[in-house]
Motif scaffolding. Structure first.
Motif, PDB file in Angstrom:
ATOM      1  N   SER A  58     -26.260  19.477  86.232  1.00 34.96           N
ATOM      2  CA  SER A  58     -27.707  19.571  86.102  1.00 34.96           C
ATOM      3  C   SER A  58     -28.275  18.177  85.883  1.00 34.96           C
ATOM      4  O   SER A  58     -27.553  17.233  85.521  1.00 34.96           O
ATOM      5  CB  SER A  58     -28.076  20.485  84.926  1.00 34.96           C
ATOM      6  OG  SER A  58     -29.449  20.400  84.624  1.00 34.96           O
ATOM      7  N   THR A  59     -29.569  18.042  86.083  1.00 35.07           N
ATOM      8  CA  THR A  59     -30.218  16.758  85.803  1.00 35.07           C
ATOM      9  C   THR A  59     -30.525  16.594  84.322  1.00 35.07           C
ATOM     10  O   THR A  59     -30.873  15.503  83.876  1.00 35.07           O
ATOM     11  CB  THR A  59     -31.538  16.648  86.592  1.00 35.07           C
ATOM     12  OG1 THR A  59     -32.374  17.767  86.258  1.00 35.07           O
ATOM     13  CG2 THR A  59     -31.261  16.633  88.087  1.00 35.07           C
ATOM     14  N   GLU A  60     -30.399  17.675  83.555  1.00 33.24           N
ATOM     15  CA  GLU A  60     -30.669  17.636  82.115  1.00 33.24           C
ATOM     16  C   GLU A  60     -29.394  17.996  81.361  1.00 33.24           C
ATOM     17  O   GLU A  60     -29.162  19.142  81.005  1.00 33.24           O
ATOM     18  CB  GLU A  60     -31.803  18.607  81.753  1.00 33.24           C
ATOM     19  CG  GLU A  60     -33.124  18.319  82.430  1.00 33.24           C
ATOM     20  CD  GLU A  60     -33.735  17.002  81.974  1.00 33.24           C
ATOM     21  OE1 GLU A  60     -33.405  16.545  80.858  1.00 33.24           O
ATOM     22  OE2 GLU A  60     -34.534  16.429  82.728  1.00 33.24           O
ATOM     23  N   GLU A  61     -28.546  17.003  81.147  1.00 35.01           N
ATOM     24  CA  GLU A  61     -27.245  17.242  80.527  1.00 35.01           C
ATOM     25  C   GLU A  61     -27.083  16.518  79.192  1.00 35.01           C
ATOM     26  O   GLU A  61     -25.989  16.484  78.637  1.00 35.01           O
ATOM     27  CB  GLU A  61     -26.122  16.787  81.473  1.00 35.01           C
ATOM     28  CG  GLU A  61     -26.004  17.589  82.752  1.00 35.01           C
ATOM     29  CD  GLU A  61     -25.282  18.908  82.538  1.00 35.01           C
ATOM     30  OE1 GLU A  61     -25.222  19.375  81.388  1.00 35.01           O
ATOM     31  OE2 GLU A  61     -24.775  19.468  83.521  1.00 35.01           O
ATOM     32  N   ASP A  62     -28.156  15.923  78.667  1.00 35.31           N
ATOM     33  CA  ASP A  62     -28.023  15.085  77.472  1.00 35.31           C
ATOM     34  C   ASP A  62     -27.397  15.835  76.297  1.00 35.31           C
ATOM     35  O   ASP A  62     -26.506  15.319  75.617  1.00 35.31           O
ATOM     36  CB  ASP A  62     -29.390  14.539  77.057  1.00 35.31           C
ATOM     37  CG  ASP A  62     -29.914  13.507  78.038  1.00 35.31           C
ATOM     38  OD1 ASP A  62     -29.252  13.311  79.079  1.00 35.31           O
ATOM     39  OD2 ASP A  62     -30.972  12.910  77.775  1.00 35.31           O
ATOM     40  N   ALA A  63     -27.868  17.054  76.050  1.00 37.21           N
ATOM     41  CA  ALA A  63     -27.390  17.804  74.884  1.00 37.21           C
ATOM     42  C   ALA A  63     -25.901  18.117  75.009  1.00 37.21           C
ATOM     43  O   ALA A  63     -25.140  17.980  74.043  1.00 37.21           O
ATOM     44  CB  ALA A  63     -28.191  19.094  74.721  1.00 37.21           C
ATOM     45  N   ARG A  64     -25.473  18.525  76.204  1.00 36.15           N
ATOM     46  CA  ARG A  64     -24.064  18.880  76.373  1.00 36.15           C
ATOM     47  C   ARG A  64     -23.176  17.637  76.365  1.00 36.15           C
ATOM     48  O   ARG A  64     -22.056  17.664  75.851  1.00 36.15           O
ATOM     49  CB  ARG A  64     -23.870  19.675  77.666  1.00 36.15           C
ATOM     50  CG  ARG A  64     -22.528  20.383  77.743  1.00 36.15           C
ATOM     51  CD  ARG A  64     -22.604  21.572  78.686  1.00 36.15           C
ATOM     52  NE  ARG A  64     -23.096  21.162  79.983  1.00 36.15           N
ATOM     53  CZ  ARG A  64     -22.333  20.590  80.918  1.00 36.15           C
ATOM     54  NH1 ARG A  64     -21.053  20.365  80.667  1.00 36.15           N
ATOM     55  NH2 ARG A  64     -22.834  20.252  82.078  1.00 36.15           N
TER      56      ARG A  64
END
Length: 427
Positions: free
Chosen positions: A136-142
Motif C-alpha cells: 500500500s502507499t500508506e504503510e508507515d504504521a505497519r
C-alpha cells in the motif's frame, strides 16, 4: 520490506537477500551450521563459548509458505533440534534448557518463535505470521510495528548472549537430581515485608507435561529487621505456580479462616510486586475473563503435607467453606477432589484458586442450602458490582465432568459449587 515484496525465481537469491538484511538489522553475523545428521538450517547466528558454538537464532526460509509442502515454522523447530543434539554441545545442554530464537519465513510472511530443550524440544510462537511486504502507499504504521519487532529481537539476542556467557557458574545436570534446566527461570519473590526470598525447585506436583505447579524450597534465611522470620527460614517448603488468572481475594479470605495455605506472593514472574494495579484484561473482553496472552503471574503459597486418609466428615467440612464464600459474594468454580486436600490433622485446605472470583448476587440460584440465600440477600446490597468471574474458554468438555450449566465462558454460579460438591467421590 522492499526485498520481501519482490518475487524471486531463485531460492538461493531469496536466501542471500534475506540473510544480508537480517545481518544488518540484528547487528549480527549470520551463517550456516552443519549438524550431526548433516541437516543444515538456512541461517544460524551463533556464539563461541570455549570450543563450542552456541546457536542463538535459527532461521528457516521458503520462497512461499506452501512450497514443497513444508511449514518453515515446523522446520525451524526441527533445525533447532539438529543443531543442539551435537555431542560437542553436551556440556551446554547439561547446564541449561538451550533457549533459542527461531525465525520462520515464507515469501513475504515472517514469524518469530522461541524454543527450549528439556527432555524434548518445546517451541512456542512469540508472534503470529506477520506480513512484511509493501502492499500500500500508506504503510508507515505497519513499518513502525515491524521495526519494533526486530529491535526487540536484537535486544533479546544480546540478553541471550549474556545468559550463555554466564553459564560457567551453573553446575552440570546430574542424574535423578533436580536441576534448573528442567524448571522455570523465576527463582525468587518479594515477601510482604519487602525481603527478597530465594528458592530452588524440587519437583513438579503433577505428572502432566503441561504442569505449571512446582514444589520448591527456600534457600536463604531471610530477616525482617534484626529478627529472623521462621516462615521464611531456609529449607521451608513452598508451592510455586504460574497462572494467567487467579482469585487472590478468595485465597486470602480462606487463608485467614484457616481453610487454605498462606499466600506468600502473587504478582509478576519477576518476583517483584508491581507498583499500583496489576495489568487488566484486554479491553472489550467479557467480564471476569483474562484474554491477554502476554500476561503470566507467579503465585507462591505455603506447602501443606496432605494426609494419606480422607476424613469421614470430608463433605461436611467443605459445606461451611462454600457458605462462607457465597455469602461474601465469591464462587470457587473448580471444586474437584484434586483441588482440595486434608492436612495432617484432617482439616480441609482449598489449594487451587485459578477460577475463583465474584458472582452477581442479584441473580438467585435454585438448589442452594436452606438459609444461604437469606445470607446472600443480606449482603448483596454491599456488593460493588462486576466484573464477575466466568469459566475459561479452554476448560475441558469431557462428558460428565461438570455440573449442569458449567460451560466455557458461562458465569460461575454458587449452584455449580454445590453441584460439584455432590460429584466429588473420595475412596
Amino acid at each position: 520490506m522492499y526485498e520481501l515484496s519482490q518475487v524471486e525465481d531463485s531460492e538461493d537469491r531469496y536466501g542471500y537477500v534475506l540473510c544480508s538484511r537480517l545481518s544488518y538489522i540484528l547487528q549480527a553475523d549470520v551463517g550456516d551450521e552443519s549438524s550431526v545428521d548433516r541437516n543444515e538450517a538456512d541461517v544460524v547466528i551463533t556464539l563461541q563459548i570455549g570450543d563450542t558454538r552456541v546457536a542463538l537464532l535459527v532461521v528457516e526460509m521458503k520462497q512461499e509458505l506452501t512450497i514443497r509442502n513444508c511449514d518453515p515454522s515446523l522446520q525451524a523447530g526441527l533445525s533447532m533440534r539438529h543443531v543442539w543434539i551435537d555431542s560437542l554441545k553436551r556440556d551446554i545442554r547439561d547446564r541449561c534448557c538451550c533457549p533459542t530464537f527461531l525465525i520462520a519465513v515464507g515469501g513475504p510472511w515472517l514469524c518469530v518463535l522461541g524454543g527450549v530443550l528439556t527432555d524434548r524440544i518445546i517451541v512456542q510462537r512469540l508472534t503470529d505470521m506477520k506480513w512484511m511486504a509493501l502492499s500500500s502507499t500508506e504503510e508507515d504504521a505497519r513499518i513502525y510495528h515491524n521495526a519494533r519487532l526486530f529491535i526487540a529481537l536484537r535486544q533479546c539476542l544480546a540478553e541471550l548472549k549474556t545468559y550463555y556467557e554466564g553459564l560457567g557458574s551453573v553446575p552440570p545436570c546430574e542424574a535423578n537430581e533436580p536441576h534448573p534446566r528442567y524448571y522455570p527461570y523465576p527463582s525468587s519473590y518479594t515477601s510482604n515485608d519487602g525481603t527478597l526470598v530465594h528458592f530452588d525447585y524440587l519437583e513438579t506436583l503433577e505428572e502432566d507435561a503441561a504442569c505449571v505447579t512446582y514444589l520448591a524450597q527456600i534457600t536463604n534465611q531471610t530477616t525482617s529487621g534484626d529478627v529472623t522470620t521462621d516462615e521464611d527460614a531456609a529449607s521451608t517448603k513452598i508451592v510455586v505456580k504460574f497462572v494467567a488468572r487467579y482469585g487472590k481475594e478468595v485465597h486470602e479470605l480462606l487463608a485467614r479462616e484457616g481453610h487454605a495455605p498462606r499466600l506468600r506472593y502473587y504478582g509478576s514472574v519477576s518476583g517483584i510486586p508491581s507498583s499500583g494495579v496489576l495489568p487488566s484484561p484486554a479491553e472489550r473482553s467479557p467480564p471476569g475473563l483474562c484474554l491477554r496472552s502476554d500476561l503470566m503471574y507467579m503465585v507462591v503459597m505455603d506447602y501443606v503435607e496432605a494426609s494419606s486418609k480422607t476424613p469421614s466428615n470430608a463433605r461436611q467440612q467443605i459445606s461451611p467453606v462454600l457458605t462462607l464464600l457465597h455469602s461474601n459474594g465469591y464462587v470457587f468454580g473448580d471444586l474437584r477432589g484434586q483441588n482440595v486436600l486434608f492436612d495432617a490433622d484432617g482439616n480441609i485446605k482449598f489449594i487451587d484458586f485459578n477460577w475463583c472470583g465474584r458472582y452477581d448476587m442479584n441473580i438467585r440460584d435454585k438448589g442452594l442450602p436452606a438459609g444461604l440465600q437469606k445470607e446472600i440477600d443480606k449482603l448483596r446490597i454491599n456488593q460493588d458490582g462486576g466484573p464477575y468471574t466466568r469459566y475459561p474458554l479452554s476448560m475441558s468438555t469431557v462428558t460428565g465432568m461438570w455440573a449442569t450449566g458449567m460451560t466455557p465462558l458461562a458465569p460461575i454460579r454458587p449452584c455449580h459449587d454445590w453441584a460439584m460438591l455432590e460429584k466429588i467421590s473420595w475412596t
